[in-house]
Enzyme design. Structure first.
Site, mmCIF file in Angstrom:
data_model
loop_
_atom_site.group_PDB
_atom_site.id
_atom_site.type_symbol
_atom_site.label_atom_id
_atom_site.label_comp_id
_atom_site.label_asym_id
_atom_site.label_seq_id
_atom_site.Cartn_x
_atom_site.Cartn_y
_atom_site.Cartn_z
ATOM 1 N N ASP A 165 55.826 -33.104 25.953
ATOM 2 C CA ASP A 165 55.328 -34.066 24.982
ATOM 3 C C ASP A 165 55.607 -35.486 25.494
ATOM 4 O OD1 ASP A 165 54.310 -34.223 21.989
ATOM 5 O OD2 ASP A 165 56.051 -35.562 22.064
ATOM 6 N N HIS A 197 52.551 -25.861 20.345
ATOM 7 C CA HIS A 197 52.968 -27.035 21.104
ATOM 8 C C HIS A 197 54.425 -26.973 21.551
ATOM 9 C CE1 HIS A 197 53.212 -31.240 22.294
ATOM 10 N NE2 HIS A 197 54.223 -31.423 21.453
#
Length: 297
Positions: A110, A276
């Site tokens: 991320d 994610h």
């Protein structure tokens, strides 16, 4: 230094670097691996992966990025330069130098992946191998923004709003925002236990953290794009592995490997059956990919 409550066998320390103190967890001996977390997490996101890398014979360093966790949250400026990925990458170079490492491998998830991207561009001599988790390049994602992306990644456009608007709104109920954010990205139920969420929340309740996170995103929508444009012809020369979640927004909306082939000279890619939060959802599979990639001659 204190023993980490989350990363088994690790010690948590604070490095006094030029202009900033960075908190980090470390353990192990052997070739160094730098683990960079994303939003809204801290270094604790690596709790299921980092000890296994140590067991495999690596030295592992997992810092809190500036603005996050227990690292310093410096004042920003009108162009958000102190939270540019260039400055955040400089922190990591300084940290690794302080620990005696001139070269190392990096795994960035991320926001940490975006710091790792800039790190590999600005310090090619330092980065041996690079893994980015569930991101496409920042410039690519902004350039290809459409309604679906803006809807599903709304915080990219919410957090960059000026004049303290997102800070005020998140600050009214940080726990609600944090839990909703994490729940929306995790596709394997139970991957993030409440103890970890409460640790993330400990930091997220700090108004200085909320502001720093907004500054991180504001930098990505401004000064980072300027730096990327200046380096439009530059390519990452370190071997790069892109890993994405097959059930994530990035995995659904982008040909992730192809986006990185535009930014690096040696790219491989693999998807994992998760959302994610790859380090928390599929730690076994991720660890195996890391060890395989970093052991390649």
């Amino acid at each position: 230094m204190v023993a980490s409550r989350f990363l088994k066998g690790f010690e948590v320390q604070k490095a006094n670097l030029p202009g900033i103190d960075i908190t980090y967890a470390t353990a192990g001996t052997g070739p160094p691996i730098l683990l960079l977390h994303g939003h809204p997490q801290t270094h604790v996101v690596w709790r299921k992966v980092a000890p296994r890398l140590v067991q495999a014979g690596y030295s592992v360093i997992a810092p809190d990025l500036r603005g996050y966790g227990d690292s310093d949250k410096p004042e920003s400026d009108e162009v958000h330069y102190p939270y540019s990925k260039r400055v955040m990458a400089q922190d990591q170079i300084a940290l690794m130098a302080r620990l005696g490492y001139e070269t190392f491998s990096v795994v960035g998830h991320d926001r940490g992946g975006r710091v790792a991207h800039r790190l590999a561009l600005d310090y090619p001599q330092a980065v041996k191998r690079l893994i980015v988790l569930d991101i496409a390049p920042t410039q690519t994602m902004y350039a290809q923004t459409d309604q679906e992306f803006a809807t599903r990644y709304f915080w990219w456009f919410f957090l960059i709003q000026p004049d303290g608007l997102p800070e005020k709104m998140i600050g009214s109920d940080p726990e609600y925002f944090l839990r909703r954010h994490i729940a929306g990205q995790v596709k394997i139920p139970g991957s993030v236990d409440d103890d970890a969420i409460l640790e993330y929340l400990r930091s997220y309740k700090n108004p200085a953290t909320i502001h720093a996170i907004c500054e991180d995103y504001r930098a990505s929508a401004g000064i980072d794009l300027k730096h990327d444009a200046e380096d439009a012809d530059a390519r990452i020369t370190a071997p790069l592995l892109a890993i994405w979640g097959a059930k994530s927004v990035v995995g659904a909306l982008y040909d992730v490997a192809a986006t990185w082939q535009e930014k690096a000279t040696q790219v491989t890619g693999v998807s994992l059956a998760c959302g994610h939060a790859i380090p928390e959802e599929v730690p076994d599979e991720l660890t195996a990919e890391i060890l395989d990639f970093f052991s390649t001659p």
